[in-house]
Design an enzyme around this catalytic site. Structure first.
Site, PDB file in Angstrom:
ATOM      1  N   GLN A  21      62.149  62.973 -48.969  1.00  0.00           N
ATOM      2  CA  GLN A  21      63.325  63.637 -48.426  1.00  0.00           C
ATOM      3  C   GLN A  21      64.232  62.671 -47.648  1.00  0.00           C
ATOM      4  O   GLN A  21      64.842  63.034 -46.638  1.00  0.00           O
ATOM      5  CB  GLN A  21      62.903  64.805 -47.538  1.00  0.00           C
ATOM      6  CG  GLN A  21      62.433  66.023 -48.301  1.00  0.00           C
ATOM      7  CD  GLN A  21      63.560  66.668 -49.095  1.00  0.00           C
ATOM      8  OE1 GLN A  21      64.729  66.656 -48.690  1.00  0.00           O
ATOM      9  NE2 GLN A  21      63.209  67.243 -50.241  1.00  0.00           N
ATOM     10  N   SER A  22      64.364  61.465 -48.151  1.00  0.00           N
ATOM     11  CA  SER A  22      65.155  60.437 -47.474  1.00  0.00           C
ATOM     12  C   SER A  22      66.637  60.788 -47.417  1.00  0.00           C
ATOM     13  O   SER A  22      67.292  60.979 -48.451  1.00  0.00           O
ATOM     14  CB  SER A  22      64.973  59.100 -48.199  1.00  0.00           C
ATOM     15  OG  SER A  22      65.912  58.150 -47.754  1.00  0.00           O
TER      16      SER A  22
END
Length: 335
Positions: A75-76
């Site tokens: 989930q960068s």
């Protein structure tokens, strides 16, 4: 500091707003809290990485790159913003995403930032949590070059001495805004992870002799380790600017690791409270991984008397609200 000496693109929505949080400040009963809205930088819901990418992607284009590659967690926020600017500039984009929190479930793996990565046309390479990301990056570079591409490697979080220039510039911007409204800033707080935001802020504020302390709230490691990493990058950033590696005093680098919880990307009670409070009191969205934990640290420190009534504290909102949709089970319906 003459930042125009360095290649830079201009796609961020700057300056970002500096807003007062009167209802939340009153509820906490401590200092007056302000928020620097770096969640409003544009570029696919915004975030702090956009400032870094203005310098990094300019450097990439100066080197003739036609492909951007960068690593990050599933989930960068950084990966999402990299994918967005690659789409805007018609560059190929490859994301090496490390599966740090597989136990979060299907939304974590496919919603939030992951959904946006795909919409921007990025090619996603999934890596196990114990993967050697440097080795994986090198392997991908070789593959791309074999195909005739010219890839440019962007580090985790865009955090090297080039990316950190974006937050040297943010420091200049923040001080100009404070001066314009005669606002004395007694402290700056933000979530610190890959170190570029904190290193850039410290270098910028120290270069202007503002005497404004910066406190990083750790999201992935203990405070002592984080401080050493930030200090190393701040030294390299100062050197890049011509200030010298010894320009920054070690005492200027302060990070608090008390709010990480069980680990990176794993929810804490403090984070849940912080997201809820800022949404309900001020209509502003935090994220579960970075800004939520950072603001949780600020709330707790206010309660403990770390900041005093009458002081002005600025929280740098690093964005990331898209990740809320990867954590739907953490935020239930109102009671």
């Amino acid at each position: 500091m003459h930042l125009s000496r360095f290649p830079r693109l201009h796609f961020a929505h700057l300056p970002t707003p500096l807003e007062s949080l009167p209802r939340l400040s009153e509820a906490l009963g401590g200092p007056h809290i302000w928020v620097k809205r770096d969640d409003c930088t544009g570029l696919s819901t915004g975030g702090n990485k956009t400032r870094k990418l203005e310098f990094l992607v300019a450097d990439a284009l100066a080197q003739g790159a036609d492909t951007l590659i960068t690593p990050g967690a599933t989930q960068s926020n950084h990966a999402r913003q990299t994918a967005a600017i690659a789409a805007r500039l018609d560059l190929e984009c490859h994301l090496l995403l490390e599966d740090l929190n597989a136990r979060q479930g299907p939304d974590y793996a496919s919603n939030g930032n992951m959904l946006l990565d795909r919409l921007h046309g990025a090619q996603i390479h999934r890596c196990a949590a114990d993967a050697d990301l440097d080795a994986e990056m090198e392997r991908l570079v070789r593959e791309l070059r074999a195909r005739g591409r010219n890839p440019y490697r962007i580090p985790v979080g865009g955090s090297n001495e080039i990316g950190a220039l974006g937050y040297v510039n943010a420091a200049l911007e923040l001080v100009a805004q404070a001066n314009d409204r005669s606002l004395r800033i007694d402290g700056v707080v933000h979530a610190t992870g890959s170190c570029g935001t904190q290193a850039g802020l410290v270098v910028g504020l120290e270069a202007m002799h503002t005497k404004i302390p910066v406190l990083g709230i750790c999201v992935s490691r203990d405070g002592a380790t984080q401080e050493e990493k930030v200090y190393d990058l701040a030294r390299r950033t100062g050197d890049t600017l011509g200030l010298g590696a010894d320009f920054i005093s070690r005492d200027c680098i302060v990070a608090n690791g008390d709010y990480v919880g069980e680990g990176y990307g794993l929810p804490t009670e403090g984070m849940l409270e912080a997201v809820d409070w800022l949404a309900r009191y001020e209509g502003i969205l935090l994220d579960p991984v970075y800004s939520g934990k950072g603001f949780a640290g600020l709330i707790d420190l206010v309660r403990r008397g770390h900041f005093k009534a009458g002081e002005n504290v600025v929280y740098v909102h690093t964005g990331g609200s898209a990740a809320l949709f990867a954590y739907p089970n953490c935020f239930g319906a109102p009671g």
